[in-house]
Design an enzyme around this catalytic site. Structure first.
Site, PDB file in Angstrom:
ATOM      1  NE  ARG A 141      -2.968  -0.249  -5.551  1.00 42.61           N
ATOM      2  CZ  ARG A 141      -3.730  -0.749  -6.540  1.00 42.61           C
ATOM      3  NH1 ARG A 141      -5.012  -0.919  -6.386  1.00 42.61           N
ATOM      4  NH2 ARG A 141      -3.188  -1.120  -7.661  1.00 42.61           N
ATOM      5  CB  SER A 183       3.441   2.321  -4.372  1.00 41.85           C
ATOM      6  OG  SER A 183       3.613   1.551  -5.525  1.00 41.85           O
ATOM      7  CD  GLU A 253      -0.320   2.091  -2.662  1.00 44.32           C
ATOM      8  OE1 GLU A 253      -0.283   2.801  -3.676  1.00 44.32           O
ATOM      9  OE2 GLU A 253      -0.239   0.845  -2.702  1.00 44.32           O
TER      10      GLU A 253
HETATM   11  C1  LIG Z   1       7.467  -5.595  -2.524  1.00 44.63           C
HETATM   12  C2  LIG Z   1       6.057  -5.115  -2.378  1.00 44.63           C
HETATM   13  C3  LIG Z   1       5.243  -5.030  -3.506  1.00 44.63           C
HETATM   14  C4  LIG Z   1       3.914  -4.582  -3.372  1.00 44.63           C
HETATM   15  N1  LIG Z   1       3.156  -4.501  -4.499  1.00 44.63           N
HETATM   16  C5  LIG Z   1       1.885  -4.077  -4.406  1.00 44.63           C
HETATM   17  C6  LIG Z   1       1.046  -4.013  -5.568  1.00 44.63           C
HETATM   18  O1  LIG Z   1       1.449  -4.335  -6.672  1.00 44.63           O
HETATM   19  N2  LIG Z   1      -0.220  -3.598  -5.409  1.00 44.63           N
HETATM   20  C7  LIG Z   1      -0.731  -3.231  -4.193  1.00 44.63           C
HETATM   21  O2  LIG Z   1      -1.909  -2.876  -4.116  1.00 44.63           O
HETATM   22  N3  LIG Z   1       0.041  -3.294  -3.082  1.00 44.63           N
HETATM   23  C8  LIG Z   1       1.315  -3.698  -3.152  1.00 44.63           C
HETATM   24  N4  LIG Z   1       2.099  -3.743  -2.034  1.00 44.63           N
HETATM   25  C9  LIG Z   1       1.535  -3.331  -0.733  1.00 44.63           C
HETATM   26  C10 LIG Z   1       0.910  -4.502   0.070  1.00 44.63           C
HETATM   27  O3  LIG Z   1       1.310  -5.713  -0.486  1.00 44.63           O
HETATM   28  C11 LIG Z   1      -0.620  -4.418   0.053  1.00 44.63           C
HETATM   29  O4  LIG Z   1      -1.073  -3.161   0.527  1.00 44.63           O
HETATM   30  C12 LIG Z   1      -1.274  -5.502   0.916  1.00 44.63           C
HETATM   31  O5  LIG Z   1      -2.668  -5.416   0.712  1.00 44.63           O
HETATM   32  C13 LIG Z   1      -0.956  -5.361   2.391  1.00 44.63           C
HETATM   33  O6  LIG Z   1      -1.543  -6.423   3.115  1.00 44.63           O
HETATM   34  P1  LIG Z   1      -1.114  -6.699   4.628  1.00 44.63           P
HETATM   35  O7  LIG Z   1      -1.864  -7.889   5.117  1.00 44.63           O
HETATM   36  O8  LIG Z   1       0.347  -6.755   4.724  1.00 44.63           O
HETATM   37  O9  LIG Z   1      -1.719  -5.415   5.353  1.00 44.63           O
HETATM   38  P2  LIG Z   1      -1.007  -4.403   6.375  1.00 44.63           P
HETATM   39  O10 LIG Z   1       0.121  -3.727   5.658  1.00 44.63           O
HETATM   40  O11 LIG Z   1      -0.694  -5.059   7.648  1.00 44.63           O
HETATM   41  O12 LIG Z   1      -2.191  -3.358   6.602  1.00 44.63           O
HETATM   42  C14 LIG Z   1      -2.637  -2.531   5.541  1.00 44.63           C
HETATM   43  C15 LIG Z   1      -4.000  -1.930   5.923  1.00 44.63           C
HETATM   44  O13 LIG Z   1      -4.977  -2.968   5.924  1.00 44.63           O
HETATM   45  C16 LIG Z   1      -5.700  -2.951   7.159  1.00 44.63           C
HETATM   46  N5  LIG Z   1      -6.048  -4.336   7.475  1.00 44.63           N
HETATM   47  C17 LIG Z   1      -5.200  -5.393   7.629  1.00 44.63           C
HETATM   48  N6  LIG Z   1      -5.886  -6.515   7.895  1.00 44.63           N
HETATM   49  C18 LIG Z   1      -7.204  -6.164   7.921  1.00 44.63           C
HETATM   50  C19 LIG Z   1      -8.422  -6.869   8.166  1.00 44.63           C
HETATM   51  N7  LIG Z   1      -8.449  -8.178   8.432  1.00 44.63           N
HETATM   52  N8  LIG Z   1      -9.596  -6.166   8.135  1.00 44.63           N
HETATM   53  C20 LIG Z   1      -9.614  -4.837   7.857  1.00 44.63           C
HETATM   54  N9  LIG Z   1      -8.489  -4.111   7.609  1.00 44.63           N
HETATM   55  C21 LIG Z   1      -7.307  -4.768   7.649  1.00 44.63           C
HETATM   56  C22 LIG Z   1      -4.746  -2.344   8.172  1.00 44.63           C
HETATM   57  O14 LIG Z   1      -5.463  -1.768   9.244  1.00 44.63           O
HETATM   58  C23 LIG Z   1      -4.050  -1.294   7.322  1.00 44.63           C
HETATM   59  O15 LIG Z   1      -4.861  -0.141   7.249  1.00 44.63           O
HETATM   60  C24 LIG Z   1       3.414  -4.206  -2.116  1.00 44.63           C
HETATM   61  C25 LIG Z   1       4.229  -4.328  -0.972  1.00 44.63           C
HETATM   62  C26 LIG Z   1       5.535  -4.758  -1.111  1.00 44.63           C
HETATM   63  C27 LIG Z   1       6.393  -4.878   0.112  1.00 44.63           C
END
Ligand SMILES: Cc1cc2nc3c(=O)[nH]c(=O)nc-3n(C[C@H](O)[C@H](O)[C@H](O)COP(=O)(O)OP(=O)(O)OC[C@H]3O[C@@H](n4cnc5c(N)ncnc54)[C@H](O)[C@@H]3O)c2cc1C
Length: 257
Positions: A141, A183, A253
């Site tokens: 992660r 998480s 996380e």
């Molecule tokens: C119901 C649910 C289930 C989930 N299950 C999982 C799972 O099984 N496994 C898992 O790993 N995660 C899980 N997650 C968490 C989430 O889906 C992941 O962390 C996902 O990668 C977030 O992506 P995001 O675009 O929404 O990023 P954001 O939440 O908007 O940002 C997360 C981080 O990424 C950085 N970021 C965003 N875009 C960029 C970019 N273009 N370049 C550099 N950095 C960037 C941001 O600065 C921040 O630090 C879950 C979330 C939910 C709500």
């Protein structure tokens, strides 16, 4: 250019203010004081966040060139999963019900157990140019990315695995249905955050309209109208309780802005 984002509806945990977010529509670096957001599926946004930026929709693309898959940083996971299914590509099954944009998934090295986004990654393109996977420190992660993921390339191997989809669906059966940011804490080495939370009596613990889910204790869920302050109170008190009892420091996380 900016875009008005209401985090109470945009974020997966349904908390946060309405703010103007800077849109990045070319490969520039982020102004120093700014923080980047993707789909806000892993964020808890405070009422007074730092200035925020996000990728413009021009970075929402997916294409195969010379047997290499190119995906834009703003491309949502659901779109990538459908593309992989249609073109019979392996390695993207983990995106089923894993909400996020490509950039956010790479930055978090998102995944399920040993299935991680880095497994089939070749390189990322930031404002500093192309960086091969081997040059990026990454692990459970996390990925140390210096810059913004505007695009990434992946191997194009055939063999989309429907059986994996079935298995991942089963693995998610114990996930709560209420809004969350996934998480809340990372699993400490050799342990499970959910188990520790349960053992200190926080499973089902509620403050206002926020609660550590009864279904899975490591999911901090919003029962409707939950606030940032309530979320922070639960996060701080469970960390204190786990440290007191087990000497283990839980690490968030979810990213708090
Ligand atoms: C119901 C649910 C289930 C989930 N299950 C999982 C799972 O099984 N496994 C898992 O790993 N995660 C899980 N997650 C968490 C989430 O889906 C992941 O962390 C996902 O990668 C977030 O992506 P995001 O675009 O929404 O990023 P954001 O939440 O908007 O940002 C997360 C981080 O990424 C950085 N970021 C965003 N875009 C960029 C970019 N273009 N370049 C550099 N950095 C960037 C941001 O600065 C921040 O630090 C879950 C979330 C939910 C709500």
């Amino acid at each position: 250019m900016t875009k008005s984002i209401n985090f109470a509806t945009y974020s997966s945990i349904k908390i946060g203010p309405k703010v103007d977010v800077l849109l990045l529509d070319n490969l520039t670096s982020l102004p120093k004081e700014y923080r980047l957001i993707g789909g806000a599926n892993n964020l808890l946004v405070s009422p007074t966040p730092p200035p925020l930026a996000m990728l413009d929709k021009c970075f929402d693309f997916i294409a195969i060139h010379d047997d290499i898959l190119h995906i834009g940083g703003a491309t949502p996971s659901g779109k990538i999963l459908s593309f992989a299914k249609k073109h019979n590509l392996l390695g993207f099954e983990l995106m089923q019900k894993l909400p996020g944009t490509l950039g956010g998934m790479v930055a978090m090295n998102a995944g399920l157990k040993e299935w991680e986004i880095f497994n089939h990654l070749l390189a990322i393109r930031t404002e500093n140019g192309w960086i091969p996977k081997e040059a990026i420190e990454h692990g459970y992660r996390f990925a140390h990315i210096h810059g913004i993921v505007y695009e990434a390339t992946f191997t194009c191997k055939s063999g989309f695995d429907e059986n994996l989809l079935v298995m991942f669906k089963k693995m998610r059966d114990n996930q709560p249905k209420e809004p969350s940011a996934g998480s809340c804490f990372k699993n400490p080495v050799g342990n499970y955050a959910g188990k520790l939370i349960e053992e200190v009596g926080f499973k089902g613990k509620r403050v206002g309209n926020m609660m550590f889910s009864n279904v899975h204790a490591n999911f901090l869920v919003n029962l409707g109208g939950g606030t940032y302050e309530e979320a922070i109170e639960l996060i701080s008190s469970v960390k204190e309780a786990v440290f007191k009892r087990f000497g283990i420091r839980l690490e968030e996380e979810i990213i708090i802005l």
